[in-house]
Every structure is written in C-alpha cells, then in structure tokens.
Design a protein around this motif. Structure first.
Motif, PDB file in Angstrom:
ATOM      1  N   VAL A  25       0.829  -1.209   0.000  1.00 56.99           N
ATOM      2  CA  VAL A  25       0.000   0.000   0.000  1.00 56.99           C
ATOM      3  C   VAL A  25       0.862   1.257   0.000  1.00 56.99           C
ATOM      4  CG1 VAL A  25      -1.605   1.340   1.419  1.00 56.99           C
ATOM      5  CG2 VAL A  25      -2.023  -1.082   1.032  1.00 56.99           C
ATOM      6  N   THR A  26       1.949   1.243   0.777  1.00 54.71           N
ATOM      7  CA  THR A  26       2.817   2.421   0.837  1.00 54.71           C
ATOM      8  C   THR A  26       3.464   2.707  -0.517  1.00 54.71           C
ATOM      9  OG1 THR A  26       3.295   1.999   3.180  1.00 54.71           O
ATOM     10  CG2 THR A  26       4.808   3.453   1.989  1.00 54.71           C
ATOM     11  N   LEU A  27       3.991   1.676  -1.160  1.00 55.70           N
ATOM     12  CA  LEU A  27       4.653   1.881  -2.452  1.00 55.70           C
ATOM     13  C   LEU A  27       3.674   2.358  -3.523  1.00 55.70           C
ATOM     14  CD1 LEU A  27       7.101  -1.179  -2.638  1.00 55.70           C
ATOM     15  CD2 LEU A  27       7.624   1.201  -2.073  1.00 55.70           C
ATOM     16  N   ILE A  28       2.458   1.829  -3.509  1.00 58.41           N
ATOM     17  CA  ILE A  28       1.462   2.256  -4.498  1.00 58.41           C
ATOM     18  C   ILE A  28       0.992   3.682  -4.215  1.00 58.41           C
ATOM     19  CG2 ILE A  28      -0.874   1.825  -5.369  1.00 58.41           C
ATOM     20  CD1 ILE A  28      -0.397  -1.125  -5.025  1.00 58.41           C
ATOM     21  N   SER A  29       0.970   4.062  -2.930  1.00 50.91           N
ATOM     22  CA  SER A  29       0.465   5.384  -2.550  1.00 50.91           C
ATOM     23  C   SER A  29       1.492   6.493  -2.751  1.00 50.91           C
ATOM     24  CB  SER A  29       0.023   5.381  -1.084  1.00 50.91           C
ATOM     25  OG  SER A  29      -1.000   4.421  -0.873  1.00 50.91           O
ATOM     26  N   LEU A  30       2.777   6.168  -2.711  1.00 49.61           N
ATOM     27  CA  LEU A  30       3.819   7.193  -2.827  1.00 49.61           C
ATOM     28  C   LEU A  30       3.672   8.086  -4.062  1.00 49.61           C
ATOM     29  CD1 LEU A  30       7.101   5.486  -1.540  1.00 49.61           C
ATOM     30  CD2 LEU A  30       5.986   7.537  -0.617  1.00 49.61           C
ATOM     31  N   PRO A  31       3.380   7.545  -5.247  1.00 52.69           N
ATOM     32  CA  PRO A  31       3.216   8.427  -6.415  1.00 52.69           C
ATOM     33  C   PRO A  31       2.091   9.442  -6.251  1.00 52.69           C
ATOM     34  CG  PRO A  31       3.524   6.160  -7.124  1.00 52.69           C
ATOM     35  CD  PRO A  31       3.343   6.122  -5.636  1.00 52.69           C
ATOM     36  N   GLY A  32       1.202   9.225  -5.273  1.00 51.82           N
ATOM     37  CA  GLY A  32       0.143  10.201  -5.012  1.00 51.82           C
ATOM     38  C   GLY A  32       0.690  11.566  -4.647  1.00 51.82           C
ATOM     39  N   LEU A  33       1.918  11.592  -4.094  1.00 56.46           N
ATOM     40  CA  LEU A  33       2.553  12.875  -3.799  1.00 56.46           C
ATOM     41  C   LEU A  33       2.735  13.719  -5.055  1.00 56.46           C
ATOM     42  CD1 LEU A  33       5.327  11.685  -1.293  1.00 56.46           C
ATOM     43  CD2 LEU A  33       3.313  13.082  -0.732  1.00 56.46           C
ATOM     44  N   LEU A  34       2.841  13.049  -6.197  1.00 54.20           N
ATOM     45  CA  LEU A  34       3.062  13.764  -7.457  1.00 54.20           C
ATOM     46  C   LEU A  34       1.810  13.823  -8.327  1.00 54.20           C
ATOM     47  CD1 LEU A  34       6.564  12.244  -8.284  1.00 54.20           C
ATOM     48  CD2 LEU A  34       6.080  14.488  -7.305  1.00 54.20           C
ATOM     49  N   MET A  35       0.790  13.008  -8.002  1.00 59.93           N
ATOM     50  CA  MET A  35      -0.439  13.054  -8.792  1.00 59.93           C
ATOM     51  C   MET A  35      -1.156  14.393  -8.626  1.00 59.93           C
ATOM     52  SD  MET A  35      -0.772  10.373 -10.640  1.00 59.93           S
ATOM     53  CE  MET A  35       1.004  10.507 -10.838  1.00 59.93           C
ATOM     54  N   GLN A  83      -0.258  18.304  -2.651  1.00 60.37           N
ATOM     55  CA  GLN A  83      -0.610  19.695  -2.961  1.00 60.37           C
ATOM     56  C   GLN A  83       0.341  20.659  -2.264  1.00 60.37           C
ATOM     57  OE1 GLN A  83      -4.953  20.560  -2.886  1.00 60.37           O
ATOM     58  NE2 GLN A  83      -5.183  18.405  -2.360  1.00 60.37           N
ATOM     59  N   LEU A  84       0.757  20.310  -1.049  1.00 66.02           N
ATOM     60  CA  LEU A  84       1.722  21.139  -0.325  1.00 66.02           C
ATOM     61  C   LEU A  84       3.101  21.049  -0.966  1.00 66.02           C
ATOM     62  CD1 LEU A  84       0.661  20.234   3.342  1.00 66.02           C
ATOM     63  CD2 LEU A  84      -0.174  22.082   1.898  1.00 66.02           C
ATOM     64  N   VAL A  85       3.460  19.842  -1.413  1.00 70.12           N
ATOM     65  CA  VAL A  85       4.735  19.657  -2.118  1.00 70.12           C
ATOM     66  C   VAL A  85       4.761  20.504  -3.386  1.00 70.12           C
ATOM     67  CG1 VAL A  85       6.138  17.993  -3.408  1.00 70.12           C
ATOM     68  CG2 VAL A  85       5.188  17.361  -1.180  1.00 70.12           C
ATOM     69  N   LEU A  86       3.648  20.509  -4.112  1.00 69.38           N
ATOM     70  CA  LEU A  86       3.573  21.298  -5.343  1.00 69.38           C
ATOM     71  C   LEU A  86       3.811  22.779  -5.064  1.00 69.38           C
ATOM     72  CD1 LEU A  86       2.915  21.720  -8.342  1.00 69.38           C
ATOM     73  CD2 LEU A  86       0.488  21.767  -7.715  1.00 69.38           C
ATOM     74  N   ALA A  87       3.187  23.297  -4.008  1.00 68.83           N
ATOM     75  CA  ALA A  87       3.370  24.709  -3.673  1.00 68.83           C
ATOM     76  C   ALA A  87       4.844  25.009  -3.385  1.00 68.83           C
ATOM     77  CB  ALA A  87       2.510  25.076  -2.469  1.00 68.83           C
ATOM     78  N   GLY A  88       5.507  24.117  -2.640  1.00 66.35           N
ATOM     79  CA  GLY A  88       6.915  24.313  -2.319  1.00 66.35           C
ATOM     80  C   GLY A  88       7.806  24.252  -3.548  1.00 66.35           C
ATOM     81  N   LEU A  89       7.577  23.260  -4.401  1.00 64.01           N
ATOM     82  CA  LEU A  89       8.390  23.121  -5.612  1.00 64.01           C
ATOM     83  C   LEU A  89       8.189  24.309  -6.552  1.00 64.01           C
ATOM     84  CD1 LEU A  89       7.894  19.318  -6.418  1.00 64.01           C
ATOM     85  CD2 LEU A  89       9.968  20.422  -5.549  1.00 64.01           C
ATOM     86  N   ALA A  90       6.930  24.722  -6.720  1.00 63.55           N
ATOM     87  CA  ALA A  90       6.642  25.838  -7.621  1.00 63.55           C
ATOM     88  C   ALA A  90       7.267  27.134  -7.099  1.00 63.55           C
ATOM     89  CB  ALA A  90       5.131  25.999  -7.784  1.00 63.55           C
ATOM     90  N   TYR A  91       7.211  27.341  -5.786  1.00 64.09           N
ATOM     91  CA  TYR A  91       7.808  28.545  -5.191  1.00 64.09           C
ATOM     92  C   TYR A  91       9.329  28.526  -5.335  1.00 64.09           C
ATOM     93  CZ  TYR A  91       8.914  32.137  -1.734  1.00 64.09           C
ATOM     94  OH  TYR A  91       9.398  33.256  -1.109  1.00 64.09           O
ATOM     95  N   TRP A  92       9.918  27.366  -5.202  1.00 60.83           N
ATOM     96  CA  TRP A  92      11.371  27.221  -5.286  1.00 60.83           C
ATOM     97  C   TRP A  92      11.875  27.390  -6.722  1.00 60.83           C
ATOM     98  CZ3 TRP A  92      13.916  21.976  -6.141  1.00 60.83           C
ATOM     99  CH2 TRP A  92      15.300  22.092  -6.164  1.00 60.83           C
ATOM    100  N   MET A 102      -2.036  30.467  -1.529  1.00 59.81           N
ATOM    101  CA  MET A 102      -3.359  29.885  -1.740  1.00 59.81           C
ATOM    102  C   MET A 102      -3.274  28.377  -1.976  1.00 59.81           C
ATOM    103  SD  MET A 102      -5.805  31.873  -1.183  1.00 59.81           S
ATOM    104  CE  MET A 102      -6.968  30.598  -1.642  1.00 59.81           C
ATOM    105  N   GLN A 103      -2.222  27.932  -2.666  1.00 57.59           N
ATOM    106  CA  GLN A 103      -2.051  26.503  -2.885  1.00 57.59           C
ATOM    107  C   GLN A 103      -1.810  25.772  -1.568  1.00 57.59           C
ATOM    108  OE1 GLN A 103      -2.197  24.565  -5.988  1.00 57.59           O
ATOM    109  NE2 GLN A 103      -2.468  23.171  -4.279  1.00 57.59           N
ATOM    110  N   VAL A 104      -1.017  26.394  -0.682  1.00 52.71           N
ATOM    111  CA  VAL A 104      -0.775  25.805   0.641  1.00 52.71           C
ATOM    112  C   VAL A 104      -2.075  25.738   1.444  1.00 52.71           C
ATOM    113  CG1 VAL A 104       0.369  26.162   2.869  1.00 52.71           C
ATOM    114  CG2 VAL A 104       1.652  26.470   0.754  1.00 52.71           C
TER     115      VAL A 104
END
Length: 536
Positions: free
Chosen positions: A21-31, A239-248, A375-377
């Motif tokens: 379950v963990t390995l299948i769920s990890l890509p959700g961070l990028l979905m 979604q939080l990761v996306l905000a951080g990456l986009a800001y960086w 707003m993304q955060v």
C-alpha cells in the motif's frame, strides 16, 4: 468461503500489505502536482506591451508607473496599466501633467510583443508563447487538453486493466508519465506541449485507477475504510509539495521535469508488486494466484499456509466465481442488469459533480488576490481536516451517508458564498476553502466507494467508466466561469446545483461498510435483491 477469508488466512493486513500500500500510494505525492500543475506552469505574470524607445527594450521592473503611462494607457478601471494596448506615440505631456486628457490618443495592439514581470514567475507557458490578450483562451485550453487525456486514459486503461491485469497497466503508466511528462518540458511549441500533456494525462489516469484497485483488492474488508482514507493523504500532502516546488523553481520547464522524472523510480520498484490474486482467479489463472497468495503468506510470517492453500483447495472454494467469470465483459455490462445500472447511473452523477465543483474552486487561484503559492498551501492544508472528517463519517455512518453529506455540505457553502459581498474577500476565501474541503472529502469517499461497489471481474472498467464523468466535470468547470459575464452568481449556482442533484443520487447507492468485495455481477445483483426485499 469468500476470498476475503483467504486474505485473513495469509495474514490479514500484514507486512506485505503495509509495504504494498505504501509503495502504491507514494506516487500520489506527485499526482496532485499533475492535476494542479496548470496553476503554476500556466500562471499569468503581470505584463504590458513591450516598449521600444531608441531601439531599447524597457522592462516593467525598471520603471515607475507614471513613466510607463507615457507609453501604456490605463485599463477600463482607470487604476491599472492596460495589458493589451499601447500608445502609437508616447504621451510625454503626462510627465508634466498626470491628469492631462489623452482620451483621443491613438493606441495599437502589442505588435512588438509583451514585457512580463519576473517576480512571481520566472517563466510560464504564458510568457513563453505569449498566451495573453487574444490568445488568453489557450492558457485554459492546455488544462482542458490534459483533462481530455485523463478522460481518454480512464476509458482505455480501465478496459485494458480488466483484460491484462492491474499490475501490468500500472507499471506501463508509471513509465509513460515519466517519459512523456518529462518530454513536455522540452516542448518547442505550444502544440507539442499540449500533445505531451494529453498523453501524460492518459497515464495519470492509469496510475490512479489501477493503484486504487490494486490496493483495494489486497486489503481485508475490515481495514479498507482506514487504509483507503489514510492513503488519500498522499494526494493532500502532494498539494503542499507542489506549492513548495513551484515557489522554489518558478520556471515551468524545471517544474515539469521535477514532478514527472521521479516516476522512473516508481517504475523501477513497481516490478515488486503482486498482481491481484482475485483478478488472477477470475481469469482462470489459478496457478499464478496461488503463487501470489503463497508469497504474501511468507512475507506476512505465515509460511505454514503455503502447505494448506493448494491449487485444488483454491479452485474448489472459488469454483462459483470461476464459473461466473468465464465470459468476457464490456462496458455494456455496467448497464445491462438492474443493480449494476442503478449503481453506474448514480456514480456518474456523483463523480461528475464532485470533480465539477472541486476543479471549479481549485483551478483559478489567482482570482483570490493573494500569493498563488500561499493559496495553494491553504487549499492543500484544508484537505487534512477534511480527510479526518471523511474517515469519521465513513467509519461510523457508512459510505452512502458520507457521500451524500459531503456533496450537500459543499453545495450549501457554495450557495452561501453568493450572498457574501465582493469586498469581504477574507470571508469569501474562507468559504471557498471550506467548499474545497467538502469536495475533497467527497473525492476520498467516492474513490473508496466505487471500488467496493463494482465486482472484481469488471471493477477497472467500472472505475474507468465512472471517473470518465469526473474528467468531463473537470473539463467543464473552467468553462462555467465564463458565465459570470452574464450574471456574477451564475457559476456558483451551477456548481452548487450540480452538487445538490448528485447528493440526491448518492442516496440510492447500496451501503458497503464492512461488506466483502463482490467478485461477480451476480454477487452485486444478489445484494441488490436482498436490499429490496428488506425494504417494507
């Protein structure tokens, strides 16, 4: 002897399930990054017509607004510089008298291009290909094309998964996202970018749908609610990761690579996955199913079960399901029988309205007047309490009540926002966040609910069929925003009305709390028949 009993005999929710379950769920961070990427890759920087004086290009950041007014007229509001027009001749008199009448001065379109502010975004597809003014509709078109790819992927990969297996299609989807998503960053033109985004969207659909089914089909009945809800937090944190990456990064090409390239790692470790034993049994591949069950038993610390579970025992206990699955199934079977037809029609309404309202709120962050990154955060953070709310509802009140409640609450909040004055921006933003939280909880519920309602023999086709309406909803949501030119409250009325209708449809779905997964269409029809007989 149900298949869920076999799951308990090989360790229930043991070490294998945790890893799986963990390995299948990890890509959700990028979905989440893929679905909401357009907020940043297609962000609209502040801009004005490029100014040419003595062969020198003047940049917005080098000038005070009064000097720019010599070259650029004010827009209709009279407070901001026009983004799409410039004076044919500089109006130097404005330097001496800022209130001088220049209403008769000739203007022209931005024939020399535009100058973009580089503070919020260093580079976006908007500034790269000048998707402003007359070409502004192309900004949203890129998201519509992507969602069209997700729609096509739901249809194509859903059917392929029921034919060739969840694991195979999931592995291929990882590879497709990694390759074609990264290629999007190398796009030489807008057209090429849209093609790559369409193909990436197809693969994203394959990852999400097959990931959900492969998780559900290896999880015991009692733990499905908890695991299904907790794994959805990967999308929230994404979604939080996306905000951080986009800001960086602040550069659309770099951001595109960073959110797609990690799928090469997912592709590498996905070969460890075990194919769904349920699906293997129903495809008359009992030998492979037996190997999968033995492997799970060993990883879960139950090696003695490899002696007890033999091919003969497996086939004798699953004989009914095996016989029922000998015929092939198509999308028509989702509507052929009464029980399946009711489930499919209700789910179509729920998926459409959930996605319709969700992306109507989440895909236009620049309208809130604060930093798009903030707003993304905020929009990502509100999902955290929303998921816990969904977990409590799903555990104690069941799926049907949870689904209807989330939809009706989101409708209520959207309607309430209609009556809030436009100058009360904080309150409007707060209500929008609450509405987004309710639609997020609805998404969490419907993903779990759909996997439990459809039988194993046609689960992926059903997931693809239902989520197709979600993609249509996500494509239609931005177009509805245009209705505010007719009547400002009209988009909210449409979003809220759709949620009310879907909440009504959700009430007609059968409850699946603590109910074993159905394996055949006959299982679904039997349960629907018993439910009808139970009613007075």
């Amino acid at each position: 002897f149900l298949f869920s009993d076999w799951m308990l005999s090989v360790g229930g929710f043991g070490r294998f399930q945790w890893i799986h379950v963990t390995l299948i769920s990890l890509p959700g961070l990028l979905m989440a990054s893929q679905n909401l990427l357009n907020n940043f890759t297609a962000g609209i920087p502040a801009h004005h017509c490029r100014i040419l004086v003595n062969s020198t290009h003047y940049n917005l950041s080098n000038y005070e607004v009064p000097l720019l007014q010599v070259f650029i007229p004010l827009d209709a509001s009279g407070t901001k510089l026009d983004r799409c027009r410039r004076y044919v001749q500089p109006q130097w008199q404005l330097l001496a008298n800022g209130s001088a009448n220049v209403s008769d001065a000739q203007t022209e379109s931005c024939v020399d291009g535009w100058t973009y502010e580089r503070t919020e975004f260093l580079s976006t597809i908007v500034s790269e290909w000048d998707l402003v003014c007359n070409l502004r509709p192309l900004k949203q078109m890129s998201q519509t094309v992507y969602m069209g790819g997700v729609l096509a992927g739901a249809i194509i990969y859903g059917g392929l998964s029921d034919r060739f297996g969840r694991r195979s299609v999931l592995i291929w989807s990882y590879f497709q996202v990694a390759c074609l998503g990264s290629c999007s960053a190398l796009s030489p033109s807008y057209s090429a970018y849209c093609i790559f985004r369409f193909l990436t969207g197809m693969a994203v659909s394959g990852v999400i749908l097959n990931g959900v089914s492969l998780k559900v089909e290896w999880i015991p009945t009692k733990t499905r609610t908890l695991v299904g809800t907790l794994t959805s937090f990967f999308f929230t944190f994404g979604q939080l990761v996306l905000a951080g990456l986009a800001y960086w990064l602040r550069d659309w090409r770099k951001l595109q690579v960073v959110v797609c390239a990690p799928h090469f790692l997912c592709f590498a470790y996905s070969w460890w996955y075990s194919e769904s034993a349920r699906w293997l049994v129903l495809k008359q591949r009992s030998g492979e199913a037996l190997k999968s069950l033995h492997r799970v038993a060993r990883i879960n610390g139950k090696p003695e079960m490899t002696e007890k579970i033999t091919l003969e025992v497996l086939q004798s206990h699953m004989n009914k399901e095996i016989e029922s699955s000998r015929s092939s199934y198509t999308a028509y079977d989702l509507l052929r029988t009464g029980g399946m037809r009711r489930i499919s029609v209700c789910l179509l309404a729920v998926w459409f309205s959930t996605s319709f309202a969700y992306y109507g709120l989440a895909m236009d962050l620049q309208k809130f007047g604060v930093s798009i990154y903030l707003m993304q955060v905020i929009f990502g953070a509100v999902d955290i309490p929303a998921k816990f709310f969904a977990l409590g509802m799903l555990t104690y009140f069941g799926r049907r009540v949870s689904q209807a409640t989330c939809l009706l609450l989101s409708a209520l909040i959207i309607f309430a926002n209609i009556f809030v004055p436009s100058d009360m921006q904080t309150l409007r933003t707060t209500l929008a966040c609450l509405g987004k939280a309710c639609t997020s909880a609805s998404f969490t519920t419907v993903y779990l609910y759909t996997g439990e309602l459809y039988p194993t023999v046609i689960r992926q086709t059903g997931m693809g069929f239902a989520s197709t309406m979600a993609r249509i909803g996500s494509m239609a949501a931005p177009a509805v925003l245009i209705l505010d030119e007719v009547f400002p409250a009209l988009p909210s009325i449409v979003y809220g009305g759709a949620a009310v209708v879907a909440g009504g449809f959700a009430c007609f779905l059968p409850e699946t709390l603590n109910v074993p997964l159905p394996d055949t269409i006959e299982d679904v029809e039997d349960r629907c028949s018993r439910r009808k007989r139970a009613w007075p």
